[in-house]
Design a protein around this motif. Structure first.
Motif, PDB file in Angstrom:
ATOM      1  N   ASP A  69       0.867  -1.170   0.000  1.00 30.43           N
ATOM      2  CA  ASP A  69       0.000   0.000   0.000  1.00 30.43           C
ATOM      3  C   ASP A  69       0.911   1.229   0.000  1.00 30.43           C
ATOM      4  OD1 ASP A  69      -1.638   2.137   0.619  1.00 30.43           O
ATOM      5  OD2 ASP A  69      -2.793   1.039   2.129  1.00 30.43           O
ATOM      6  N   HIS A 101      -4.926   2.380  -3.831  1.00 30.26           N
ATOM      7  CA  HIS A 101      -4.007   2.188  -2.703  1.00 30.26           C
ATOM      8  C   HIS A 101      -2.839   1.243  -3.013  1.00 30.26           C
ATOM      9  CE1 HIS A 101      -7.176   4.059  -0.370  1.00 30.26           C
ATOM     10  NE2 HIS A 101      -8.025   3.188  -0.908  1.00 30.26           N
ATOM     11  N   ASN A 102      -3.142   0.180  -3.731  1.00 29.62           N
ATOM     12  CA  ASN A 102      -2.163  -0.901  -3.870  1.00 29.62           C
ATOM     13  C   ASN A 102      -1.263  -0.793  -5.098  1.00 29.62           C
ATOM     14  OD1 ASN A 102      -2.888  -2.682  -1.566  1.00 29.62           O
ATOM     15  ND2 ASN A 102      -4.880  -2.609  -2.597  1.00 29.62           N
TER      16      ASN A 102
END
Ligand code: NI
Length: 139
Positions: A69, A101-102
Motif C-alpha cells: 500500500d 491504494h495498492n
C-alpha cells in the motif's frame, strides 16, 4: 550437463505403476501438455534448476513480486533505497498501480542464488509489504 542439443534428443523408457501413470496423465492433461515427453522434460528442468538454487554459488535470475500500500509511511522511499543499494543485482523494476491504494512491483534480480534470496528477503520483510514472492530460474 547438456540435456538437449539443437535438433537432437535421446529416448529412454520409464517404468511406472499404472495408477501413478494415470494420475500423471490427468495432471498433464489439466496443464495442457500435448504429450508426456514435454511434461517430463519440464519436470527434469525444474528439478535441475532447483538443485542450482541449493548451491550458494549457482548463477540464477529471480523474479520478485511485491504488493504494498503506497500510503503506508515512507514505504515507497524505503523500497527505492533498498533497490539502489543493490543496483548491481536488481537489473529491472516494473511498477504497476493496481488501484487507488495498492501497488505491485516486479523486479528482475541477477546473481548467486544466496545473494538473490538475501536481497528478496530484505524487500519482502520491509514493513508495509503485504505479500512478496520470489521465483528463481537459471539459463
Ligand atoms: Ni503505485
Amino acid at each position: 550437463m547438456v540435456l538437449q542439443k539443437m535438433g537432437e534428443t535421446k529416448r529412454f523408457g520409464i517404468s511406472l505403476p499404472p495408477d501413478l501413470l494415470e494420475k500423471f496423465d490427468e495432471k498433464i492433461d489439466e496443464k495442457m501438455y500435448t504429450n508426456r515427453s514435454e511434461a517430463i522434460r519440464d519436470l527434469i528442468r525444474d528439478y535441475l534448476v532447483e538443485d542450482k538454487w541449493e548451491s550458494p554459488e549457482g548463477e540464477v535470475v529471480g523474479a520478485l513480486t511485491l504488493i504494498y500500500d503506497h500510503e503506508q509511511r515512507r514505504i515507497s522511499d524505503k523500497l527505492t533505497d533498498l533497490q539502489h543499494k543493490d543496483y548491481a543485482h536488481i537489473i529491472s523494476t516494473m511498477h504497476i498501480h493496481l488501484d487507488e491504494h495498492n501497488c505491485m512491483e516486479t523486479m528482475a534480480i541477477k546473481g548467486e542464488a544466496e545473494q538473490v534470496k538475501k536481497i528478496s528477503d530484505k524487500l519482502i520483510s520491509t514493513k508495509g509489504v503485504k505479500h512478496g514472492k520470489l521465483v528463481m530460474t537459471s539459463v
